[in-house]
Write a protein that holds these residues in place. Structure first.
Motif, short mmCIF file in Angstrom:
data_model
loop_
_atom_site.label_atom_id
_atom_site.label_comp_id
_atom_site.label_asym_id
_atom_site.label_seq_id
_atom_site.Cartn_x
_atom_site.Cartn_y
_atom_site.Cartn_z
N SER A 141 0.80 -1.22 0.00
CA SER A 141 0.00 0.00 0.00
C SER A 141 0.84 1.27 0.00
N ASP A 142 2.05 1.23 0.57
CA ASP A 142 2.89 2.43 0.61
C ASP A 142 3.64 2.68 -0.69
N THR A 143 3.68 1.71 -1.57
CA THR A 143 4.48 1.84 -2.79
C THR A 143 3.69 1.63 -4.08
N LEU A 144 2.59 0.88 -4.03
CA LEU A 144 1.89 0.44 -5.23
C LEU A 144 1.31 1.62 -6.00
N ILE A 145 1.51 1.62 -7.33
CA ILE A 145 0.97 2.70 -8.16
C ILE A 145 0.05 2.12 -9.23
N SER A 146 0.61 1.59 -10.30
CA SER A 146 -0.23 1.18 -11.43
C SER A 146 0.19 -0.17 -11.99
N PRO A 147 0.04 -1.24 -11.24
CA PRO A 147 0.39 -2.56 -11.78
C PRO A 147 -0.72 -3.09 -12.69
N ASN A 148 -0.33 -3.98 -13.58
CA ASN A 148 -1.29 -4.73 -14.40
C ASN A 148 -1.30 -6.16 -13.87
N ILE A 149 -2.45 -6.58 -13.34
CA ILE A 149 -2.55 -7.88 -12.66
C ILE A 149 -3.54 -8.76 -13.42
N THR A 150 -3.06 -9.89 -13.91
CA THR A 150 -3.91 -10.84 -14.63
C THR A 150 -3.75 -12.21 -13.98
N VAL A 151 -4.87 -12.82 -13.57
CA VAL A 151 -4.83 -14.11 -12.87
C VAL A 151 -5.93 -15.00 -13.42
N ASP A 152 -5.60 -16.27 -13.63
CA ASP A 152 -6.63 -17.24 -14.05
C ASP A 152 -7.46 -17.73 -12.87
N TYR A 153 -6.78 -18.10 -11.77
CA TYR A 153 -7.51 -18.72 -10.67
C TYR A 153 -6.77 -18.52 -9.36
N ILE A 154 -7.52 -18.16 -8.31
CA ILE A 154 -6.99 -18.07 -6.95
C ILE A 154 -7.89 -18.93 -6.07
N SER A 155 -7.32 -19.96 -5.45
CA SER A 155 -8.17 -20.83 -4.62
C SER A 155 -8.56 -20.17 -3.31
N GLY A 156 -7.70 -19.28 -2.82
CA GLY A 156 -7.95 -18.61 -1.54
C GLY A 156 -8.45 -17.19 -1.72
N ASP A 157 -7.91 -16.26 -0.93
CA ASP A 157 -8.36 -14.87 -0.92
C ASP A 157 -7.47 -13.99 -1.79
N PHE A 158 -8.07 -12.88 -2.24
CA PHE A 158 -7.33 -11.86 -2.98
C PHE A 158 -7.44 -10.55 -2.22
N TYR A 159 -6.27 -9.93 -1.96
CA TYR A 159 -6.25 -8.66 -1.21
C TYR A 159 -5.32 -7.69 -1.91
N LEU A 160 -5.77 -6.44 -2.07
CA LEU A 160 -4.94 -5.38 -2.64
C LEU A 160 -5.35 -4.05 -2.03
N ALA A 161 -4.36 -3.25 -1.68
CA ALA A 161 -4.63 -1.92 -1.14
C ALA A 161 -3.64 -0.93 -1.73
N VAL A 162 -4.15 0.26 -2.09
CA VAL A 162 -3.32 1.35 -2.61
C VAL A 162 -3.60 2.59 -1.79
N ARG A 163 -2.55 3.25 -1.31
CA ARG A 163 -2.74 4.48 -0.56
C ARG A 163 -3.29 5.57 -1.47
N PRO A 164 -4.35 6.31 -1.04
CA PRO A 164 -4.96 7.33 -1.90
C PRO A 164 -3.97 8.38 -2.38
N ASP A 165 -3.03 8.80 -1.54
CA ASP A 165 -2.11 9.88 -1.92
C ASP A 165 -1.05 9.42 -2.91
N LYS A 166 -1.01 8.12 -3.22
CA LYS A 166 -0.05 7.62 -4.19
C LYS A 166 -0.56 7.73 -5.62
N GLY A 167 -1.85 8.02 -5.78
CA GLY A 167 -2.41 8.13 -7.12
C GLY A 167 -2.42 6.81 -7.86
N GLY A 168 -2.54 5.71 -7.12
CA GLY A 168 -2.49 4.38 -7.71
C GLY A 168 -3.67 4.11 -8.63
N GLU A 169 -3.39 3.34 -9.69
CA GLU A 169 -4.42 3.00 -10.66
C GLU A 169 -4.21 1.57 -11.16
#
Length: 507
Positions: free
Chosen positions: A315-343
């Motif tokens: 969350s302190d560093t993430l900006i604009s990654p491209n994430i492509t996944v076929d299957y996740i058996s468990g949980d998916f979590y992602l957080a971006v800090r608002p002031d980072k302008g993440g997209e």
């Protein structure tokens, strides 16, 4: 005519002068080439044909069973290899250093080849200094940690720590000379532009720790391992680990391992601006079975099947990654800090567990979710989620981004009591459009309110409601509250608070 003659004469003598300079320069080059190390015109030529065999330090023979750690530090471009075979040119269990570098360097900046070796308290340290230059004919410097197969040395008791810049690192070596597998207790490699290769001759199952880091190089595996598929056991290239692991791309490098099996362990990935490609990840079902993307910034993440949880703990560093996944058996979590302008751009086919996303911009598209979803955005994150029949709760808070929810089975019901679990369907937006898609057999009650600061629970205007389901499904033809297929207290609950358009469709 006189001016033309003068001009021709000038170019003739100027050409002779240039030719003289070139001749002098070539003569100096010949002198330097035949006298390596001699300074001519503030330059030097270096040429080496050295071969060192390190099997003893300060006159003491190395006892490989007593060595706990080998540290290799290369200042520039030396390659490092760990291997075990019957190479006829390497008849000892030793470290072989071959220097065939050639090139030109500035005399004032000349750095000669140097190798410092020390051994203390079970730690063997090899420090390589490569010749510097502005023009290289060869950057061929090899550090080979070698064991013969007719002896007992296989490095299983050794932690190997390698640092280099441009040089490549190869663990396991290549086929030839009757090779056998090498083993290690621990492996740590750091390069800048150099590649890190784990070959099919590296037995990784006994590793207790592994950390691979590069800036713009590649991290790859040629090891053949068994993985479980729907059609049974199959072989593919990848890594099978019995420990936690860390893989890092600091710049625009690449992590391409194929399949990664590390059941009941944690895998940590860091990708600043590069690419991560994992076709298959099996982390088992333990509490530590997690693929964590930590301190990531941008770049591309291309995952196939992940058996375990996928967490972007950045969350302190993430900006604009491209994430492509076929299957996740468990949980998916992602957080971006608002002031980072993440997209972030997130495209996932199927999630077997829960989804939690905190991002103000970007795109979240998941084709099937079996667990709950908790999505929060204070801007215009585009949300498109599809839920399987087992879904028990959805919460989406957005501002101006579109929200589209599709339910392939029943619509989840709001749980009573003080349960903190997300349940029912709650959507809050300001100006963003909210779309709910359901099956023709779905039973639920939907209540739609205006979004105001006082939370006065004022019904939205009918002009904002677009009900595109058959009248026979709607009780008393009321739009708000919307009672579908005679829903009762045991059926689904939908609450939408919005100042934008609200739409219901039959999927």
């Amino acid at each position: 005519m006189a001016q033309g003659g003068i001009r021709k004469g000038f170019f003739f003598y100027f050409g002779l002068f240039v030719l003289l300079l070139i001749t002098i320069f070539c003569i100096c080059l010949v002198i330097m080439i035949f006298n390596p190390g001699k300074s001519v015109l503030w330059m030097q030529y270096f040429s080496s044909n050295e071969r060192m065999i390190i099997d003893s330090v300060s006159g003491e023979q190395l006892n490989w069973s007593e060595i706990n750690e080998i540290k290799v530090e290369c200042k520039s471009y030396a390659n490092v290899t760990l291997e075990r075979n019957n190479n006829p040119d390497m008849g000892k269990d030793a470290i072989y250093i071959v220097n065939n570098s050639k090139g030109f360097t500035a005399a004032s900046e000349a750095v000669k080849f140097d190798c410092e070796v020390s051994y203390q308290n079970g730690i063997l340290t090899i420090d390589i200094t490569e010749p510097s230059g502005f023009l290289f004919f060869s950057k061929d410097i090899e550090v080979v940690i070698h064991a013969c197969i007719d002896r007992k040395v296989d490095f299983a008791n050794i932690n190997l720590d390698i640092k280099t810049k441009e040089g490549n690192v190869e663990i396991g070596g290549v086929y030839g000379n009757n090779p056998e597998n090498v083993k290690l207790k621990g492996l740590k490699v750091e390069t800048e532009s150099g590649d890190i290769s784990l070959t099919n001759l590296f037995d990784t199952t006994q590793l207790e720790q592994i950390s691979l880091t590069t800036d713009s190089g590649k991290i790859t595996s040629g090891k053949e391992i068994d993985i479980q598929t729907s059609s049974g056991t199959t072989k593919t290239k990848g890594l099978k680990l019995g420990c936690d692991a860390t893989f890092v791309v600091e710049g625009r490098g690449l992590i391409s391992i194929g399949a990664l099996v590390a059941q009941n362990h944690k895998i940590t990935l860091t990708n600043k601006k590069g690419n991560v490609v994992l076709d298959y990840v099996d982390l088992g079902s333990g509490k530590d079975s997690e693929l964590v993307c930590a301190n990531c910034v941008e770049g591309n993440f291309l995952f196939g099947k992940i058996y375990g949880n996928l967490t972007f703990n950045s969350s302190d560093t993430l900006i604009s990654p491209n994430i492509t996944v076929d299957y996740i058996s468990g949980d998916f979590y992602l957080a971006v800090r608002p002031d980072k302008g993440g997209e972030p751009d997130m495209k996932i086919k199927k999630v077997g567990g829960n989804v939690t996303v905190f991002a103000d911009k970007g795109n979240l598209h998941i084709e099937e979710i079996s667990g709950t979803a908790n999505v929060e955005s204070k801007n215009n994150l585009k949300v498109d989620l599809t839920f399987a029949d087992r879904c028990v709760g959805v919460y989406v808070a957005n501002n101006s981004g579109q929200v589209k929810l599709t339910f392939l089975g029943s619509v989840p019901k709001k749980l009573s009591g003080e349960s903190k679990q997300v349940s029912g369907v709650t959507v809050t937006t300001n100006t963003g459009k909210a779309t709910i898609n359901v099956t023709s057999s779905a039973k639920f009650t939907a209540q739609m309110y205006k979004n105001d600061e006082e939370h006065t629970l004022i019904d939205v205007d009918d002009s904002k409601l677009h009900i595109n389901i058959g009248n026979e499904m709607i009780e008393n033809h009321n739009k708000n509250p919307l009672v579908v297929n005679g829903a009762g207290s045991s059926d689904g609950d939908v609450t939408i608070t919005s100042n934008g358009d609200i739409e219901f469709n039959v999927a």
